[in-house]
Motif scaffolding. Structure first.
Motif, mmCIF file in Angstrom:
data_model
loop_
_atom_site.group_PDB
_atom_site.id
_atom_site.type_symbol
_atom_site.label_atom_id
_atom_site.label_comp_id
_atom_site.label_asym_id
_atom_site.label_seq_id
_atom_site.Cartn_x
_atom_site.Cartn_y
_atom_site.Cartn_z
ATOM 1 N N ASP A 143 36.316 37.261 49.469
ATOM 2 C CA ASP A 143 35.740 37.935 48.294
ATOM 3 C C ASP A 143 36.759 38.867 47.634
ATOM 4 O O ASP A 143 36.500 39.426 46.578
ATOM 5 N N ARG A 144 37.955 39.029 48.236
ATOM 6 C CA ARG A 144 38.994 39.905 47.652
ATOM 7 C C ARG A 144 40.233 39.158 47.192
ATOM 8 O O ARG A 144 41.125 39.761 46.587
ATOM 9 N N PRO A 160 36.967 44.920 42.288
ATOM 10 C CA PRO A 160 35.647 44.765 41.651
ATOM 11 C C PRO A 160 35.554 45.386 40.257
ATOM 12 O O PRO A 160 35.039 44.765 39.335
ATOM 13 N N ASP A 161 36.085 46.628 40.091
ATOM 14 C CA ASP A 161 36.009 47.230 38.758
ATOM 15 C C ASP A 161 37.394 47.295 38.106
ATOM 16 O O ASP A 161 37.616 48.087 37.199
ATOM 17 N N SER A 171 38.650 42.022 37.499
ATOM 18 C CA SER A 171 37.197 41.813 37.458
ATOM 19 C C SER A 171 36.888 40.590 36.587
ATOM 20 O O SER A 171 35.876 39.915 36.781
ATOM 21 N N LYS A 172 37.780 40.297 35.621
ATOM 22 C CA LYS A 172 37.598 39.107 34.765
ATOM 23 C C LYS A 172 38.400 37.919 35.304
ATOM 24 O O LYS A 172 37.908 36.796 35.344
ATOM 25 N N LEU A 173 39.639 38.219 35.713
ATOM 26 C CA LEU A 173 40.555 37.131 36.127
ATOM 27 C C LEU A 173 39.980 36.323 37.292
ATOM 28 O O LEU A 173 40.221 35.121 37.413
#
Ligand SMILES: Cc1cc2nc3c(=O)[nH]c(=O)nc-3n(C[C@H](O)[C@H](O)[C@H](O)COP(=O)(O)OP(=O)(O)OC[C@H]3O[C@@H](n4cnc5c(N)ncnc54)[C@H](O)[C@@H]3O)c2cc1C
Length: 280
Positions: free
Chosen positions: A30-31, A92-93, A98-100
């Motif tokens: 998730d990272r 995350p923020d 956050s978009k890429l």
């Protein structure tokens, strides 16, 4: 006479960002994820360098104008690859990631084709053994250098240490190193079995794994050298490249200097080089 009309060539504004097309995306945790994109024919770089990449930012609430949102990224692919590869964090923020992290095949990214960096062979004096020290996405420049024939031509032994928080965060590096064995270009240029020059030392700090701990602690105690079956570093034979967070870089720099290594640069090749994996 039948004169055929020449198609009009649209003049590009000078500020037009250079966009490239995503050709593949792989998510590891998730990272962390990696992606590949087309490479501009004019882009020349040295394995280990970084470029600025990004996406268009959100429209300005007043003017409605969009500006490119760019960040430094190590090119993870080697200089000979027809495409470009990047290995990325997902903050995350984070304004960009956050978009890429949602990009997919066929999408476009912006690339400023001005490669720079100190994690390059040119910034090191000749040596026998090359150490790559990475934490997290700091593995990216070494993913490039590990696929660069010069790495194996110039050195008898290449030791790569990669410290991450969890086992899953080691996947990109572990798969890449495993994949080297069947790399056609390296097998052809360097010769079969070239990969035996590599010693890989992955460690985790938060999740149970076969080797836990920070590489700096494992070197200080001598455990890393014993596990690898090698002598500690010496300035005569060893060369090193460091890419991690600021605290890691500073601690390791001190350790390497205690071993007698000296920091180099493109303009002044020495025995080790360092670059931040991100700005803290
Ligand atoms: C020379 C250089 C090379 C870089 N190469 C890469 C690369 O190959 N891959 C990559 O993912 N990032 C790389 N970075 C970091 C990258 O430029 C961005 O910071 C990252 O993509 C996050 O962007 P953002 O806009 O989402 O968040 P930002 O506002 O840029 O960062 C927000 C916070 O997230 C944390 N952070 C940022 N990047 C990372 C990271 N890579 N690992 C862990 N925490 C991080 C930091 O605490 C930072 O303050 C590099 C940075 C530098 C200076």
């Amino acid at each position: 006479m039948n004169v055929q009309a020449t198609p009009a060539v649209k003049a590009q504004p000078k500020t037009q960002p250079n966009t490239q097309t995503i050709t593949g995306v792989t998510h590891y945790t998730d990272r962390l994820f990696s992606f590949r994109c087309t490479r501009p024919a004019s882009l020349r770089f040295r394995s280990g360098e970084f470029v600025m990449i990004g996406l268009m930012g959100d429209p300005d609430p007043v003017t409605g104008r969009q500006k490119p949102l760019l960040r430094a990224y190590s090119i993870a692919s080697p200089s000979w690859d027809e495409e470009l590869e990047f290995y990325s964090i997902k903050v995350p923020d984070g304004p960009l990631t956050s978009k890429l992290q949602h990009i997919k095949e066929g999408d476009e990214i912006i690339l400023r084709p001005k490669p720079v960096g100190t994690l390059v062979h040119d910034a090191l004096l000749p040596g026998k053994r090359l150490w790559f020290f990475a934490t997290g996405t700091g593995f990216a420049p070494f993913a490039s250098l590990l696929r660069e024939p010069q790495t194996f031509e110039d050195y008898d032994e290449i030791i790569i240490t990669h410290t991450c928080r969890t086992v899953g965060e080691l996947t990109y590096g572990r798969d890449l190193i495993e994949g080297l064995k069947s790399n056609e270009l390296l097998n052809e240029v360097i010769g079969e079995g070239f990969w035996k020059k590599i010693k890989y030392y992955p460690t985790t700090t938060r999740e149970e794994s076969p080797k836990m701990g920070r590489i700096t602690d494992l070197m200080r105690s001598g455990e890393a050298f014993a596990d690898l079956g090698v002598e500690p570093l010496c300035a005569q034979n060893d060369r090193a490249m460091i890419c991690g967070n600021l605290a890691f870089n500073l601690e390791l720099k001190d350790m390497l200097e205690d071993f007698g290594l000296v920091e180099g640069a493109n303009s002044d090749p020495q025995t080790y080089v360092v670059e931040k994996a991100f700005l803290d």
